[in-house]
Design an enzyme around this catalytic site. Structure first.
Site, PDB file in Angstrom:
ATOM      1  N   LYS A 112       0.820  -1.214   0.000  1.00 35.40           N
ATOM      2  CA  LYS A 112       0.000   0.000   0.000  1.00 35.40           C
ATOM      3  C   LYS A 112       0.854   1.264   0.000  1.00 35.40           C
ATOM      4  O   LYS A 112       0.467   2.271  -0.584  1.00 35.40           O
ATOM      5  CB  LYS A 112      -0.969   0.001   1.180  1.00 35.40           C
ATOM      6  CG  LYS A 112      -2.080  -1.019   0.984  1.00 35.40           C
ATOM      7  CD  LYS A 112      -3.244  -0.798   1.900  1.00 35.40           C
ATOM      8  CE  LYS A 112      -4.333  -1.806   1.567  1.00 35.40           C
ATOM      9  NZ  LYS A 112      -5.474  -1.730   2.440  1.00 35.40           N
ATOM     10  N   LYS A 197      -4.011  -9.483  -6.135  1.00 33.51           N
ATOM     11  CA  LYS A 197      -5.265  -9.732  -5.405  1.00 33.51           C
ATOM     12  C   LYS A 197      -6.370  -8.781  -5.888  1.00 33.51           C
ATOM     13  O   LYS A 197      -6.097  -7.625  -6.212  1.00 33.51           O
ATOM     14  CB  LYS A 197      -4.935  -9.584  -3.921  1.00 33.51           C
ATOM     15  CG  LYS A 197      -5.992  -9.050  -3.032  1.00 33.51           C
ATOM     16  CD  LYS A 197      -5.479  -8.888  -1.608  1.00 33.51           C
ATOM     17  CE  LYS A 197      -5.827  -7.483  -1.118  1.00 33.51           C
ATOM     18  NZ  LYS A 197      -6.561  -7.380   0.100  1.00 33.51           N
ATOM     19  N   LYS A 200     -10.262  -3.372  -3.527  1.00 41.04           N
ATOM     20  CA  LYS A 200     -11.167  -2.221  -3.672  1.00 41.04           C
ATOM     21  C   LYS A 200     -10.441  -1.037  -4.266  1.00 41.04           C
ATOM     22  O   LYS A 200     -11.030  -0.217  -4.959  1.00 41.04           O
ATOM     23  CB  LYS A 200     -11.651  -1.759  -2.290  1.00 41.04           C
ATOM     24  CG  LYS A 200     -12.475  -2.722  -1.525  1.00 41.04           C
ATOM     25  CD  LYS A 200     -13.016  -1.978  -0.298  1.00 41.04           C
ATOM     26  CE  LYS A 200     -13.206  -2.880   0.887  1.00 41.04           C
ATOM     27  NZ  LYS A 200     -12.174  -2.717   1.919  1.00 41.04           N
TER      28      LYS A 200
HETATM   29  N1  AQP Z   1      -9.047 -10.584  -2.959  1.00 44.58           N
HETATM   30  C1  AQP Z   1      -9.470 -11.094  -1.813  1.00 44.58           C
HETATM   31  N2  AQP Z   1      -9.705 -12.421  -1.699  1.00 44.58           N
HETATM   32  C2  AQP Z   1     -10.152 -12.954  -0.529  1.00 44.58           C
HETATM   33  N3  AQP Z   1     -10.402 -12.201   0.571  1.00 44.58           N
HETATM   34  C3  AQP Z   1     -10.185 -10.879   0.501  1.00 44.58           C
HETATM   35  N4  AQP Z   1     -10.333  -9.876   1.389  1.00 44.58           N
HETATM   36  C4  AQP Z   1      -9.976  -8.708   0.812  1.00 44.58           C
HETATM   37  N5  AQP Z   1      -9.591  -8.911  -0.453  1.00 44.58           N
HETATM   38  C5  AQP Z   1      -9.703 -10.253  -0.683  1.00 44.58           C
HETATM   39  C6  AQP Z   1     -10.827 -10.057   2.755  1.00 44.58           C
HETATM   40  O1  AQP Z   1     -11.876  -9.137   2.970  1.00 44.58           O
HETATM   41  C7  AQP Z   1     -11.862  -8.721   4.333  1.00 44.58           C
HETATM   42  C8  AQP Z   1     -12.003  -7.239   4.453  1.00 44.58           C
HETATM   43  O2  AQP Z   1     -10.950  -6.572   3.853  1.00 44.58           O
HETATM   44  P1  AQP Z   1     -10.699  -5.029   4.231  1.00 44.58           P
HETATM   45  O3  AQP Z   1     -11.891  -4.218   3.957  1.00 44.58           O
HETATM   46  O4  AQP Z   1     -10.163  -4.926   5.599  1.00 44.58           O
HETATM   47  O5  AQP Z   1      -9.582  -4.557   3.292  1.00 44.58           O
HETATM   48  P2  AQP Z   1      -8.492  -5.265   2.498  1.00 44.58           P
HETATM   49  O6  AQP Z   1      -8.131  -6.607   3.018  1.00 44.58           O
HETATM   50  O7  AQP Z   1      -7.371  -4.305   2.407  1.00 44.58           O
HETATM   51  O8  AQP Z   1      -9.316  -5.446   1.175  1.00 44.58           O
HETATM   52  P3  AQP Z   1      -9.123  -4.705  -0.179  1.00 44.58           P
HETATM   53  O9  AQP Z   1     -10.248  -4.991  -1.050  1.00 44.58           O
HETATM   54  O10 AQP Z   1      -7.771  -5.011  -0.697  1.00 44.58           O
HETATM   55  O11 AQP Z   1      -9.259  -3.190   0.214  1.00 44.58           O
HETATM   56  P4  AQP Z   1      -8.313  -1.996  -0.096  1.00 44.58           P
HETATM   57  O12 AQP Z   1      -8.044  -2.046  -1.562  1.00 44.58           O
HETATM   58  O13 AQP Z   1      -9.113  -0.815   0.349  1.00 44.58           O
HETATM   59  O14 AQP Z   1      -7.104  -2.224   0.719  1.00 44.58           O
HETATM   60  C9  AQP Z   1     -10.599  -9.279   4.954  1.00 44.58           C
HETATM   61  O15 AQP Z   1     -10.954 -10.429   5.707  1.00 44.58           O
HETATM   62  C10 AQP Z   1      -9.765  -9.689   3.781  1.00 44.58           C
HETATM   63  O16 AQP Z   1      -8.947 -10.800   4.072  1.00 44.58           O
END
Ligand code: AQP
Length: 335
Positions: A112, A197, A200
């Site tokens: 990030k 991965k 969002k």
């Molecule tokens: N690609 C993924 N596959 C499986 N699980 C996923 N999670 C996130 N992306 C995947 C799971 O979703 C939960 C919530 O995630 P979060 O909102 O805390 O943020 P994150 O993990 O940082 O998810 P993103 O989508 O990648 O968000 P951004 O881009 O904003 O950082 C967690 O349980 C995570 O494991």
């Protein structure tokens, strides 16, 4: 006693990875009768820049996504992190024992922060310490997450163990939280690149399926998903060198409730021309009821706020005594 805690950040819209990696499993755990707390972690959402005009609405939208996916506020506690101050207070206590060197090794921070680490916020760097507090302030025993959160969970376990050792004479004041990483799609990958991965915050909206996408957009994204020129394999081993195909099969398996090896058999010898429309139909079938329910819920924000107020009350009742006891163990003066 099994106590489940898991959370999502109100940063942009939830996607299929969040649903299959975490949310779907939350519902299963709730329906098995476990005590479940599901948080919207807004304090994490401000660490990489946010729009104040959107934060409250995004928070409601994530809560609506939980409910629309099957989290039942009568069975599970749905709350907003910033309405339970004990999270931030415990995080500060933990920041005195968490080691910089350990945080520097966190791959999510590296991803990030990118090339400009020195410009990243302290909050982004300390994210896993707040996450440890999110879990331990409820003495949660199990944390259903996607594969990407495994390293953060490991740190939470280390913090719990250090605290128990330093301040509790080795007694298990904080339990060791267990990650629950289950399902056929624990790491859903981007539709554009099978080695990244699904996220969002990825720039291209075509890389993910959002829980708010309509049927046409879902079909378009799957049709345009990166694939490869080879026919579909007849055994699962052949997917190892084909990340895009492997990802699409994992999504199909997780949504259909079948094992990946069964999906491989079902489509053996066929082409992506046949597989992708079947996958698109399945995504629409499983996601459109969630999308429809989410918009119904979003039309009544007062009802969502009521659920979140009740959740905050319950969460505070659980968290405050744990924080107080942790402060006592650390020897703080208290009036
Ligand atoms: N690609 C993924 N596959 C499986 N699980 C996923 N999670 C996130 N992306 C995947 C799971 O979703 C939960 C919530 O995630 P979060 O909102 O805390 O943020 P994150 O993990 O940082 O998810 P993103 O989508 O990648 O968000 P951004 O881009 O904003 O950082 C967690 O349980 C995570 O494991």
């Amino acid at each position: 006693m099994k106590r489940i805690l898991s959370c999502m950040q109100p940063t942009n819209r939830l996607h299929l990875g969040n649903y299959l990696g975490a949310l779907k499993n939350w519902v299963a755990l709730q329906n098995e009768g476990a005590e479940c707390l599901y948080g919207v972690v807004d304090l994490h959402a401000i660490t990489a820049g946010h729009d104040p005009a959107e934060l409250a609405q995004s928070t409601r939208e994530i809560a609506a996504a939980y409910i629309a996916s099957g989290v039942d506020p009568k069975k599970s506690t749905i709350f907003v992190q910033s309405s339970v101050l004990a999270h931030s207070e415990l995080m500060w206590l933990f920041s005195a024992i968490a080691q910089m060197g350990k945080l520097e090794r966190m791959t999510q921070f590296k991803d990030k922060a990118g090339k400009h680490k020195e410009r990243a916020s302290v909050g982004l760097f300390a994210y896993p310490v707040l996450m440890a507090a999110d879990i331990l302030v409820y003495k949660a025993t199990h944390v259903p997450v996607g594969e990407d959160q495994k390293q953060h969970l490991e740190l939470a376990r280390e913090i719990a163990s250090t605290f128990n050792h330093k301040f509790c004479g080795g007694d298990e004041f904080f339990p060791m939280p267990e990650p629950v990483i289950t399902g056929e799609a624990t790491r859903v990958m981007s539709l554009r690149n099978g080695t990244e991965k699904m996220s969002k915050s990825a720039e291209s909206d075509m890389s993910r399926i959002n829980l708010t996408d309509d049927a046409d957009l879902i079909a378009k994204k799957i049709t345009k998903a990166t694939s490869d020129p080879h026919p579909l394999p007849d055994n699962i081993k052949d997917l190892e060198e084909r990340p895009e195909a492997d990802n699409l099969y994992s999504i199909y398996a997780a949504l259909s409730g079948k094992r990946k090896e069964h999906v491989v058999k079902e489509f053996a010898g066929k082409g992506f021309g046949e597989f992708k429309p079947a996958l698109a139909d399945l995504c629409v079938e499983k996601l459109s009821p969630i999308t429809a329910r989410m918009s119904e819920l979003m039309a009544d924000p007062a009802e969502i706020d009521k659920i979140l107020r009740a959740g905050a009350e319950k969460a505070n009742t659980l968290a405050e005594p744990v924080l107080k006891e942790a402060m006592d163990k650390m020897g703080f003066w208290r009036p």
